[in-house]
Design an enzyme around this catalytic site. Structure first.
Site, PDB file in Angstrom:
ATOM      1  N   LYS A   1     -17.460 -16.465 -35.396  1.00  0.00           N
ATOM      2  CA  LYS A   1     -16.367 -15.846 -34.640  1.00  0.00           C
ATOM      3  C   LYS A   1     -15.244 -16.822 -34.288  1.00  0.00           C
ATOM      4  CE  LYS A   1     -17.495 -11.422 -33.760  1.00  0.00           C
ATOM      5  NZ  LYS A   1     -16.592 -10.283 -33.978  1.00  0.00           N
TER       6      LYS A   1
ATOM      7  N   SER B   1     -24.956 -15.304 -39.507  1.00  0.00           N
ATOM      8  CA  SER B   1     -23.655 -15.298 -38.840  1.00  0.00           C
ATOM      9  C   SER B   1     -23.622 -15.988 -37.482  1.00  0.00           C
ATOM     10  CB  SER B   1     -23.163 -13.857 -38.690  1.00  0.00           C
ATOM     11  OG  SER B   1     -24.093 -13.092 -37.940  1.00  0.00           O
TER      12      SER B   1
END
Length: 398
Positions: A49, A300
């Protein structure tokens, strides 16, 4: 518009903020395929992110920066925005669900951002962020439905092709869709034959449902240990990009996610949060046609609360046949426990705990119950121990 030029510019801009993460060969994950892991869980903030957040904030005007920024997140986007704001010396206010892992909340504060905890989930935090933006005039940094954020995430696609030019398939977690939109756009633009697969949790399949129905669908509620992808509704831009560039979307269960987290710890010495493990879960449990293909699973993020991790490990052990329990009905006489223990020991089981209880009303007056918890190798091992106990004359309850 999202363009390759914008993604290449993002890659250049982010060199001073983020690290290019390693690609690890992990053939044991799925023996029928040639699996690699893109370790975004080892990114600076513990998640991909930070890429999108840093690039978006780097492109703000001086006027927008002066207003300060506001964001909503389940935790990882929060840390990315907080870090980017700190680098640019601007104020950041982050709206987080009140159930967000403590580790993510504290990490966000540690970067210097102000945190507003909102009752509910991601969507309630999103609504609160929009309310405060309108009231205070902050610049809103969307977690996924923004071309600059998507361009930042798309830099992962460039790194994949640089590290593994003969890549054949990639499996990507999906929440709102920003990560897979960026990666899919890059791969389909530069190497169209690469298959791009998305994965969602069974308890939060908003993008999968939307693609199936060819329109954006909003879920009434979401429930999953993969809090980072617990999104009720995909974005308009991400829905459009996924419709155009993603080959297939599948879902994985909570037990499959837990098993994938445990597998990453044991086999690869990697800590993944629930959202970070869904791509590996899809590969492990045969959800996608990747047999014989050189495939990358995007891990992720790794920002998982330790208390949640301990529960997930326990669940993963159960679902993979690494622990089990038996309820055994015995006659209450000397030597019974010794006999049970001997059978288990001879078959290679390891006793973790034992609970002995005298018979209840309605059962044999000379009876008792033994609940025994074991460490085992797999389901076949459990079956062998069960058969050994039955052949030893013991009655097992379901």
């Amino acid at each position: 518009m999202l363009t390759l030029d914008k993604i290449y510019h993002a890659s250049f801009t982010l060199k001073k903020y983020v690290r290019p993460t390693d690609l690890i060969h992990a053939p044991k994950i799925c023996p029928d395929s040639d699996i690699y892991l893109k370790t975004e869980n080892l990114q600076i903030t513990g998640s991909f992110k930070v890429r999108g957040a840093c690039y978006k904030i780097s492109q703000l005007s001086d006027e927008e920066k002066a207003k300060g920024v506001i964001a909503c997140s389940a935790g990882n986007h929060a840390q990315g925005v907080a870090m980017a704001a700190a680098i640019n010396q601007i104020k950041a206010l982050i709206c987080l669900p009140d159930g967000a892992p403590i580790s993510k909340v504290e990490a966000t504060k540690a970067y210097g951002a102000e945190v507003c905890l909102v009752e509910g989930g991601y969507d309630e935090a999103y609504a609160k962020a929009l309310e405060l933006q309108a009231e205070k005039g902050y610049t809103f940094i969307h977690p996924f439905d923004d071309e600059f954020v998507i361009a930042g995430q798309g830099t992962i696609g460039l790194e994949l092709l640089e590290s593994l030019p003969d890549l054949e398939a990639v499996i990507v977690p999906i929440g709102g869709g920003g990560l897979i939109s960026g990666i899919a756009y890059v791969l389909k633009s530069l190497k169209p034959d690469v298959k791009v697969y998305g994965v969602q949790a069974c308890g939060a399949p908003s993008m999968e449902l939307s693609i199936k129905n060819n329109k954006i669908c909003r879920l009434p509620q979401v429930s999953t240990i993969a809090d980072g992808i617990a999104v009720k509704e995909p974005g308009e831009l991400t829905f459009s990009l996924c419709s155009d560039f993603v080959d297939e979307i599948v879902t994985v269960t909570e037990d499959e996610i837990s098993t994938a987290i445990l597998t990453l710890i044991e086999q690869q010495k990697l800590i993944a949060e629930g959202a970070g493990a869904v791509a590996v879960a899809a590969a492990m449990f045969g959800k996608l046609p990747i047999q014989g293909k050189k495939t990358v699973c995007i891990v992720s993020g790794g920002n998982i609360d330790v208390t949640i991790l301990s529960r997930i490990i326990k669940r993963g052990l159960l679902t993979s046949g690494r622990t089990c329990s038996f309820n055994i009905e015995l006659l209450d006489k000397p030597g019974q426990l010794k006999k049970v223990s001997q059978i288990i020991a001879d078959l290679g089981g390891n006793v973790i705990s034992i609970h002995h209880e005298r018979s209840n009303e309605g059962s044999d007056i000379n009876g008792c119950f033994l609940r025994i918890e074991l460490e085992t190798r797999n389901y076949e091992h459990i079956r062998q121990i069960r058969e050994g106990l039955i052949q030893g004359g013991f009655k097992l309850q379901n």
